[in-house]
Design a protein around this motif. Structure first.
Motif, PDB file in Angstrom:
ATOM      1  N   ALA A 174       0.834  -1.205   0.000  1.00  0.00           N
ATOM      2  CA  ALA A 174       0.000   0.000   0.000  1.00  0.00           C
ATOM      3  C   ALA A 174       0.868   1.255   0.000  1.00  0.00           C
ATOM      4  CB  ALA A 174      -0.928  -0.008   1.213  1.00  0.00           C
ATOM      5  N   GLU A 175       1.955   1.238   0.769  1.00  0.00           N
ATOM      6  CA  GLU A 175       2.856   2.394   0.824  1.00  0.00           C
ATOM      7  C   GLU A 175       3.564   2.605  -0.518  1.00  0.00           C
ATOM      8  OE1 GLU A 175       3.086   4.575   3.115  1.00  0.00           O
ATOM      9  OE2 GLU A 175       2.050   3.610   4.788  1.00  0.00           O
ATOM     10  N   VAL A 176       3.975   1.520  -1.163  1.00  0.00           N
ATOM     11  CA  VAL A 176       4.631   1.637  -2.468  1.00  0.00           C
ATOM     12  C   VAL A 176       3.663   2.213  -3.491  1.00  0.00           C
ATOM     13  CG1 VAL A 176       5.594   0.330  -4.410  1.00  0.00           C
ATOM     14  CG2 VAL A 176       6.331  -0.178  -2.073  1.00  0.00           C
ATOM     15  N   ARG A 177       2.423   1.756  -3.471  1.00  0.00           N
ATOM     16  CA  ARG A 177       1.425   2.294  -4.399  1.00  0.00           C
ATOM     17  C   ARG A 177       1.242   3.796  -4.204  1.00  0.00           C
ATOM     18  NH1 ARG A 177      -3.124  -2.555  -3.816  1.00  0.00           N
ATOM     19  NH2 ARG A 177      -2.340  -3.876  -5.523  1.00  0.00           N
ATOM     20  N   LYS A 178       1.244   4.229  -2.954  1.00  0.00           N
ATOM     21  CA  LYS A 178       1.096   5.666  -2.672  1.00  0.00           C
ATOM     22  C   LYS A 178       2.287   6.451  -3.213  1.00  0.00           C
ATOM     23  CE  LYS A 178      -1.332   4.682   1.671  1.00  0.00           C
ATOM     24  NZ  LYS A 178      -1.183   4.691   3.154  1.00  0.00           N
ATOM     25  N   LEU A 179       3.491   5.927  -3.018  1.00  0.00           N
ATOM     26  CA  LEU A 179       4.684   6.610  -3.515  1.00  0.00           C
ATOM     27  C   LEU A 179       4.643   6.743  -5.035  1.00  0.00           C
ATOM     28  CD1 LEU A 179       7.534   4.994  -1.358  1.00  0.00           C
ATOM     29  CD2 LEU A 179       6.781   7.372  -1.281  1.00  0.00           C
ATOM     30  N   VAL A 180       4.323   5.650  -5.710  1.00  0.00           N
ATOM     31  CA  VAL A 180       4.264   5.674  -7.174  1.00  0.00           C
ATOM     32  C   VAL A 180       3.219   6.680  -7.646  1.00  0.00           C
ATOM     33  CG1 VAL A 180       3.655   4.324  -9.225  1.00  0.00           C
ATOM     34  CG2 VAL A 180       5.119   3.318  -7.459  1.00  0.00           C
ATOM     35  N   ALA A 181       2.053   6.668  -7.012  1.00  0.00           N
ATOM     36  CA  ALA A 181       0.981   7.592  -7.401  1.00  0.00           C
ATOM     37  C   ALA A 181       1.395   9.046  -7.186  1.00  0.00           C
ATOM     38  CB  ALA A 181      -0.288   7.277  -6.612  1.00  0.00           C
ATOM     39  N   ARG A 182       2.085   9.327  -6.065  1.00  0.00           N
ATOM     40  CA  ARG A 182       2.506  10.707  -5.792  1.00  0.00           C
ATOM     41  C   ARG A 182       3.538  11.186  -6.810  1.00  0.00           C
ATOM     42  NH1 ARG A 182       1.932   9.463  -0.242  1.00  0.00           N
ATOM     43  NH2 ARG A 182       4.139   8.975   0.047  1.00  0.00           N
ATOM     44  N   PHE A 183       4.501  10.344  -7.121  1.00  0.00           N
ATOM     45  CA  PHE A 183       5.514  10.739  -8.100  1.00  0.00           C
ATOM     46  C   PHE A 183       4.875  11.020  -9.460  1.00  0.00           C
ATOM     47  CE2 PHE A 183       8.793   8.085  -5.593  1.00  0.00           C
ATOM     48  CZ  PHE A 183       9.165   9.188  -4.847  1.00  0.00           C
ATOM     49  N   GLU A 184       3.963  10.153  -9.870  1.00  0.00           N
ATOM     50  CA  GLU A 184       3.319  10.337 -11.170  1.00  0.00           C
ATOM     51  C   GLU A 184       2.431  11.577 -11.173  1.00  0.00           C
ATOM     52  OE1 GLU A 184       3.236   5.730 -12.791  1.00  0.00           O
ATOM     53  OE2 GLU A 184       1.408   6.579 -11.915  1.00  0.00           O
ATOM     54  N   GLU A 185       1.781  11.843 -10.044  1.00  0.00           N
ATOM     55  CA  GLU A 185       0.946  13.045  -9.952  1.00  0.00           C
ATOM     56  C   GLU A 185       1.805  14.306 -10.020  1.00  0.00           C
ATOM     57  OE1 GLU A 185      -2.418  15.074  -6.988  1.00  0.00           O
ATOM     58  OE2 GLU A 185      -1.392  13.217  -6.405  1.00  0.00           O
ATOM     59  N   MET A 186       2.947  14.298  -9.333  1.00  0.00           N
ATOM     60  CA  MET A 186       3.827  15.469  -9.352  1.00  0.00           C
ATOM     61  C   MET A 186       4.381  15.731 -10.749  1.00  0.00           C
ATOM     62  SD  MET A 186       5.962  15.442  -5.743  1.00  0.00           S
ATOM     63  CE  MET A 186       6.367  13.699  -5.685  1.00  0.00           C
ATOM     64  N   GLU A 187       4.607  14.654 -11.508  1.00  0.00           N
ATOM     65  CA  GLU A 187       5.161  14.798 -12.855  1.00  0.00           C
ATOM     66  C   GLU A 187       4.085  14.945 -13.924  1.00  0.00           C
ATOM     67  OE1 GLU A 187       8.430  14.975 -14.203  1.00  0.00           O
ATOM     68  OE2 GLU A 187       8.625  15.618 -12.104  1.00  0.00           O
ATOM     69  N   GLY A 188       2.843  14.609 -13.569  1.00  0.00           N
ATOM     70  CA  GLY A 188       1.763  14.706 -14.538  1.00  0.00           C
ATOM     71  C   GLY A 188       1.860  13.692 -15.662  1.00  0.00           C
ATOM     72  N   ARG A 189       2.452  12.555 -15.381  1.00  0.00           N
ATOM     73  CA  ARG A 189       2.612  11.501 -16.392  1.00  0.00           C
ATOM     74  C   ARG A 189       2.848  10.170 -15.693  1.00  0.00           C
ATOM     75  NH1 ARG A 189       8.905  12.455 -18.337  1.00  0.00           N
ATOM     76  NH2 ARG A 189       9.591  13.512 -16.428  1.00  0.00           N
ATOM     77  N   GLU A 190       2.534   9.085 -16.404  1.00  0.00           N
ATOM     78  CA  GLU A 190       2.767   7.760 -15.851  1.00  0.00           C
ATOM     79  C   GLU A 190       4.224   7.354 -16.055  1.00  0.00           C
ATOM     80  OE1 GLU A 190       0.169   4.708 -17.154  1.00  0.00           O
ATOM     81  OE2 GLU A 190      -1.625   5.617 -16.271  1.00  0.00           O
TER      82      GLU A 190
END
Length: 212
Positions: A49-65
């Motif tokens: 769950a923590e890894v999923r949150k980290l990945v989602a935050r990084f992608e949100e900050m960059e605006g791309r997958e």
């Protein structure tokens, strides 16, 4: 062209995450989260769950997958580099976890020591080196070898992994059943036991030695 890559280092206590521009090698973001070993969240191991949150935050900050996520972890990775197939005694729920399926993204999984050495070769102390050995000292002890520019993984993913090499045939067995293993002699996980309760970590022990 999208060149966002995410690296996740799953440790016994902390999860370290970083986002990179793979074309330039520039690190864009980094964060740390608790591993929460033994806990669960949303029906999955809390570390996932923590890894999923980290990945989602990084992608949100960059605006791309991300185009790929790299996961480094203790234990031995399968030949397809999609999961850890052996990690006895720690990180409940890690063994057999299919990371590409769990993150719904391309994922490459490596033993943490193997990943550390590949990182040093990519942009660290071993850049341009064809033959190199690395020893990692943390909760446990790991190792990795690159020979003629190729990572020595071994048939079962154990290549270079010296933490479970036996130095005392008559010693107590480690988590892999190896007697007198290097990991139990110098790893951080049992410093308190080895020091008779005087030190809680290798860092404390080393500082005490420096002070005499």
């Amino acid at each position: 062209m999208n060149s966002l890559g995410i690296g996740i280092d799953l440790g016994g206590t902390l999860i370290k995450g970083a986002a990179f521009d793979l074309a330039s090698g520039e690190m864009l973001h980094e964060e740390v989260a608790p591993t929460r070993d033994g806990e669960r969240e949303g029906g999955v191991p809390a570390f996932l769950a923590e890894v999923r949150k980290l990945v989602a935050r990084f992608e949100e900050m960059e605006g791309r997958e991300s185009v790929v996520v790299g996961v480094s972890s203790p234990g031995f990775a399968n030949r397809a580099a999609s999961q850890i197939i052996s990690m006895p005694g720690r990180l409940e729920g890690l063994e057999g976890l299919d990371w590409p399926e769990a993150l719904a993204r391309p994922v490459t999984v490596l033993n943490d020591a193997h990943a550390a050495l590949m990182g040093e070769i990519w942009q660290g102390a071993a850049t341009g080196v064809q033959n190199v050995f690395l020893l990692t000292l943390g909760t446990g002890v790991g190792g990795a070898i690159v020979t003629e520019g190729r990572l020595l993984r071994g048939h079962f993913g154990k290549g270079g992994h010296l933490g479970h090499a036996s130095l005392d045939f008559y010693g107590e067995t480690d988590i892999c059943g190896m007697p007198g293993a290097l990991e139990d002699m110098i790893g951080n996980h049992n410093v308190r036991e080895r020091s008779g309760g005087r030190y809680e970590s290798t860092r404390e022990l080393v500082e005490a030695v420096k002070k005499g």
